[in-house]
Design a protein around this motif. Structure first.
Motif, short mmCIF file in Angstrom:
data_model
loop_
_atom_site.label_atom_id
_atom_site.label_comp_id
_atom_site.label_asym_id
_atom_site.label_seq_id
_atom_site.Cartn_x
_atom_site.Cartn_y
_atom_site.Cartn_z
N VAL A 340 43.37 47.16 78.49
CA VAL A 340 43.01 48.76 78.20
C VAL A 340 43.80 49.41 79.42
N SER A 341 44.22 50.68 78.87
CA SER A 341 44.90 51.64 79.61
C SER A 341 44.36 52.10 80.97
N GLY A 342 44.90 52.20 81.99
CA GLY A 342 44.57 52.49 83.30
C GLY A 342 43.95 53.93 82.99
N GLY A 343 42.50 54.07 83.62
CA GLY A 343 41.95 55.22 83.48
C GLY A 343 40.68 55.48 82.13
N TYR A 344 41.06 54.44 81.27
CA TYR A 344 40.08 54.36 79.99
C TYR A 344 38.56 53.73 80.69
N HIS A 367 46.69 43.72 68.13
CA HIS A 367 47.09 45.08 68.62
C HIS A 367 45.80 46.07 68.29
N ALA A 368 45.40 46.67 69.36
CA ALA A 368 44.24 47.93 68.97
C ALA A 368 44.85 49.21 69.18
N GLY A 369 45.58 49.40 70.32
CA GLY A 369 46.06 50.94 70.17
C GLY A 369 47.66 50.62 70.53
N THR A 370 48.42 50.49 69.88
CA THR A 370 49.93 50.42 70.00
C THR A 370 50.75 51.13 68.87
N LYS A 371 51.88 51.42 69.22
CA LYS A 371 52.86 51.88 68.09
C LYS A 371 54.12 51.51 68.69
N ARG A 383 42.08 51.29 74.41
CA ARG A 383 42.00 50.00 74.12
C ARG A 383 43.41 49.38 73.64
N VAL A 384 44.26 48.67 74.19
CA VAL A 384 45.60 48.24 73.73
C VAL A 384 45.89 47.12 72.86
N LEU A 385 45.31 45.94 73.73
CA LEU A 385 45.46 44.56 72.84
C LEU A 385 44.50 43.79 73.06
N ALA A 386 43.97 43.03 72.18
CA ALA A 386 42.97 42.00 72.43
C ALA A 386 43.55 40.63 72.64
N VAL A 387 43.24 39.76 73.46
CA VAL A 387 44.00 38.37 73.53
C VAL A 387 42.87 37.50 73.22
N THR A 388 43.07 36.91 71.87
CA THR A 388 41.86 36.15 71.43
C THR A 388 42.25 34.58 71.53
N SER A 389 41.49 33.58 71.85
CA SER A 389 41.99 32.16 71.91
C SER A 389 40.64 31.26 71.55
N ILE A 405 47.31 36.46 79.32
CA ILE A 405 47.24 37.73 79.50
C ILE A 405 48.28 37.93 80.94
N SER A 406 48.39 36.91 81.71
CA SER A 406 49.29 37.05 83.07
C SER A 406 50.69 36.96 82.31
N LYS A 407 51.00 36.99 81.11
CA LYS A 407 52.47 37.12 80.80
C LYS A 407 52.82 38.58 80.24
N ILE A 408 51.65 39.32 79.88
CA ILE A 408 51.74 40.53 79.31
C ILE A 408 51.72 41.66 80.33
N GLN A 409 52.67 42.76 80.19
CA GLN A 409 52.43 43.76 81.43
C GLN A 409 52.70 45.04 80.43
N PHE A 410 51.95 46.05 81.15
CA PHE A 410 52.46 47.48 80.96
C PHE A 410 51.74 48.43 82.03
N GLU A 411 52.35 49.52 82.41
CA GLU A 411 52.01 50.11 83.60
C GLU A 411 50.49 50.40 83.43
N GLY A 412 49.83 50.28 84.46
CA GLY A 412 48.17 50.68 84.50
C GLY A 412 47.25 49.84 83.71
N MET A 413 48.05 48.56 83.24
CA MET A 413 47.00 47.59 82.61
C MET A 413 45.94 47.15 83.26
N TYR A 414 44.75 47.34 82.66
CA TYR A 414 43.40 46.76 83.09
C TYR A 414 42.76 45.74 82.36
N TYR A 415 41.99 44.86 82.64
CA TYR A 415 41.11 43.95 81.85
C TYR A 415 40.11 43.53 82.97
N ARG A 416 38.85 43.14 82.09
CA ARG A 416 37.82 42.61 82.88
C ARG A 416 38.24 41.01 83.33
N LYS A 417 37.75 40.29 84.25
CA LYS A 417 38.13 39.06 84.48
C LYS A 417 36.69 38.02 84.38
#
Ligand code: AMP
Ligand code: GLY
Length: 423
Positions: A340-344, A367-371, A383-389, A405-417
Motif C-alpha cells: 500500500v501507499s505510505g499514509g493509507y 494490480h490494485a491501484g496502478t496506472k 492499495r497498490v499491488l497484491a502479491v499472491t503465492s 515483495i523484497s524485489k518490488i519498490q515504490f516510494e512510501g511502500m508499506y505492507y504487513r509482515k
C-alpha cells in the motif's frame, strides 16, 4: 464470448487473469481497469456508474457477459438497467439486481432476511432519528462492547465498536442526528457483540443452485497484530486453517443453504456471488455481514485456487445451470500480501513509480491501484499491488510472497509482515 469486467482493483485483475485462461474467451474488456488489467485485456475508460456509457461500450464491443466486481454499481441498479432495456436485456450480468443487493446495501434488510430464514446472526434492533431515545434505552440493556452499524453503504467505515456506554450514545446521536455517514446512517443497527475469529465463505449462485468457492480470511487493520485503522484489506489467506470439516458443514447447513432457500422462498432472483462474513463463536458460525460480490483481497487468493474454467461457471450461473457443473479446487494454499501507499488508509500520494515487478518469480502480482503513464507503471490508489503465492500450507506460500515483495519498490511502500499471524 466477449466479456466486460466492471471495476478497477485487485479483484478485477484476478478475474481478468483467470478469464484470460478460459478456453472459450473471446475479447476481454475491463472498465475502467488498471495497469495490470491493461496487460491482459483492453481497458475502457468509462464511469461505471454512467450506465448509458456502459451500454454503449457493451453494444460497441459486442459483449456477451458483464461481470460486476464492486458493490456500488449493483446497489445502484446496473443489472436492473440491463433488464429494462430491450437492446441489452439478453446480455448476461453476473451480480444481483438492486433489490437483492440490499443484502449488502442495507444492514437492516440483511438482518430481517437472516431472522426470517433462521440464519444465525447477532441479536439486534434498528433505529431512526425519531427513535433516538429508544436507541439509548436499548444500549442500556446491552453489555459492552457496543456495536453500531450505519444501515447503508459507508465505504467500510460504517461499523463502530465502543466500550463505553456514553460514547456509544454519543456515536448513535452523531450517526442519526448529525448524519455522520450521510444518508447511510439515516438508520442505525445496534447489535450484540460477538467474540470469535472471523473468516469468509463464498458461493457463486444462480438463485436456485450454488457452487462453493474456496474460503478465505482477510486482514483488515493497517498495523501488525491487527492494530490501527481499518483498511480495505491488507492481505488474505485461503483456505482458513481453523475451518475444519465440522465447522464448514455447519456453515453450509445453517448459513449457505438457508440463504439460498431464503432467496427462493422470498422470490428474490440472484445471479452472482454471495460473500458470507462469518465469525466463529465457540465452534458455531454466525453471520456478521453479507456482501453481494467477491471480496478484495480475498479474490486474489480464492480465484487462483479455482482450477475449473471460470467462464464456464459464470455462464452456467447466468443460465440457471449451476446444478450441472462441478468446481475443481486446487489443494494448495494461497496467500496474498497487499502493498500500500505510505499514509493509507488516511491521505497518501499517487503517481509514484513502481519498479521491480518484472523480477518476481513464482508469485502472481495483481494490480490494485496502478496506472500506465509514459511507459511506466505508477501508483494510483491506497492499495497498490497484491502479491499472491501458492504453497503446501499458508506459511510456505507467505514466504514466497515476502521473498518477491523484497524485489518490488515504490516510494512510501508499506505492507504487513504478519499476515496469518493469528492462525
Ligand atoms: P461489517 O462491515 O458488518 O463487516 O463489520 C466490520 C467489522 O466489525 C467486522 O469485520 C467485525 O470485525 C466487526 N463486527 C461487526 N459486527 C460485529 C459483532 N456483532 N460483533 C463483533 N464484531 C463485529
Ligand atoms: N475484504 C473485505 C471486503 O472486500 O469487503
Amino acid at each position: 464470448m466477449n466479456i466486460l469486467i466492471i471495476g478497477s482493483g485487485g479483484r478485477e485483475h484476478a478475474f481478468a487473469w483467470k478469464l484470460n485462461q478460459s478456453s472459450i474467451i473471446g475479447n476481454l474488456f475491463v472498465a475502467p481497469g488498471n495497469a495490470g488489467t491493461a496487460s491482459i485485456a483492453k481497458n475502457l475508460a468509462i464511469d461505471i456508474l454512467d450506465f448509458q456509457a456502459v451500454k454503449k461500450a457493451v453494444l460497441q464491443h459486442q459483449i456477451n457477459l458483464v461481470l460486476v466486481g464492486p458493490e456500488i454499481p449493483l446497489v445502484a441498479g446496473i443489472h436492473d438497467f440491463f433488464l429494462a432495456d430491450d437492446e441489452i436485456k439478453h446480455i448476461a450480468v453476473i451480480g444481483p439486481q438492486q433489490y437483492a443487493a440490499q443484502l449488502e446495501g442495507s444492514k437492516e434488510f440483511a438482518k430481517e432476511f437472516m431472522v426470517r430464514h433462521q440464519i444465525p446472526t447477532a441479536a439486534y434492533q434498528s433505529f431512526t432519528v425519531e427513535q433516538l431515545q429508544n436507541g439509548y434505552d436499548f444500549l442500556e440493556t446491552l453489555k459492552p462492547p457496543y456495536v453500531l452499524k450505519a444501515d447503508g453503504l459507508a465505504a467500510g467505515k460504517g461499523v463502530v465498536i465502543l466500550n463505553d456506554l456514553q460514547e456509544a450514545k454519543d456515536e448513535l446521536k452523531s450517526m442519526l442526528h448529525d448524519q455522520k455517514f450521510g444518508d447511510a446512517s439515516r438508520k442505525v443497527v445496534i447489535e450484540e457483540f460477538l467474540k470469535g475469529i472471523e473468516m469468509s465463505s463464498f458461493v457463486l449462485t444462480d438463485g436456485k443452485n450454488y457452487v462453493t468457492l474456496p474460503n478465505a480470511k482477510d486482514y483488515k487493520r493497517i498495523g501488525e497484530a491487527d492494530t490501527g485503522l481499518n483498511t480495505g484489506g491488507m492481505g488474505a489467506i485461503s483456505p482458513v486453517s481453523f475451518a475444519n470439516d465440522d465447522f464448514l458443514t455447519k456453515v453450509e447447513e445453517r448459513v449457505i443453504k438457508r440463504t439460498i432457500e431464503g432467496l427462493k422462498k422470498d422470490n428474490i432472483p440472484f445471479v452472482g456471488f454471495i460473500f458470507f462474513g462469518l465469525i466463529n463463536v465457540d465452534g458455531n458460525p454466525m453471520v456478521i455481514e453479507y456482501n453481494v460480490r467477491m471480496g478484495d483481497p480475498e479474490t486474489e487468493v480464492v480465484i487462483p485456487r479455482i482450477k475449473s474454467d471460470f467462464l464456464e461457471l459464470l455462464i452456467a450461473a447466468s443460465q440457471q445451470k449451476l446444478d450441472q457443473v462441478n468446481i475443481e479446487i486446487d489443494n494448495r494454499a494461497a496467500t496474498t500480501v497487499m502493498l500500500v501507499s505510505g499514509g493509507y488508509p488516511e491521505t497518501y500520494q499517487n503517481g509514484k513509480i513502481i519498479s521491480g515487478i518484472e523480477n518476481v518469480k513464482d508469485s502472481i502480482v495483481f494490480h490494485a491501484g496502478t496506472k500506465n503513464q509514459d511507459h511506466k507503471i505508477l501508483t494510483n490508489g491506497g492499495r497498490v499491488l497484491a502479491v499472491t503465492s501458492y504453497g503446501n500450507d499458508f506459511n510456505e506460500a507467505l514466504k514466497t510472497s515476502y521473498k518477491n515483495i523484497s524485489k518490488i519498490q515504490f516510494e512510501g511502500m508499506y505492507y504487513r509482515k504478519d499476515i496469518g499471524f493469528d492462525l
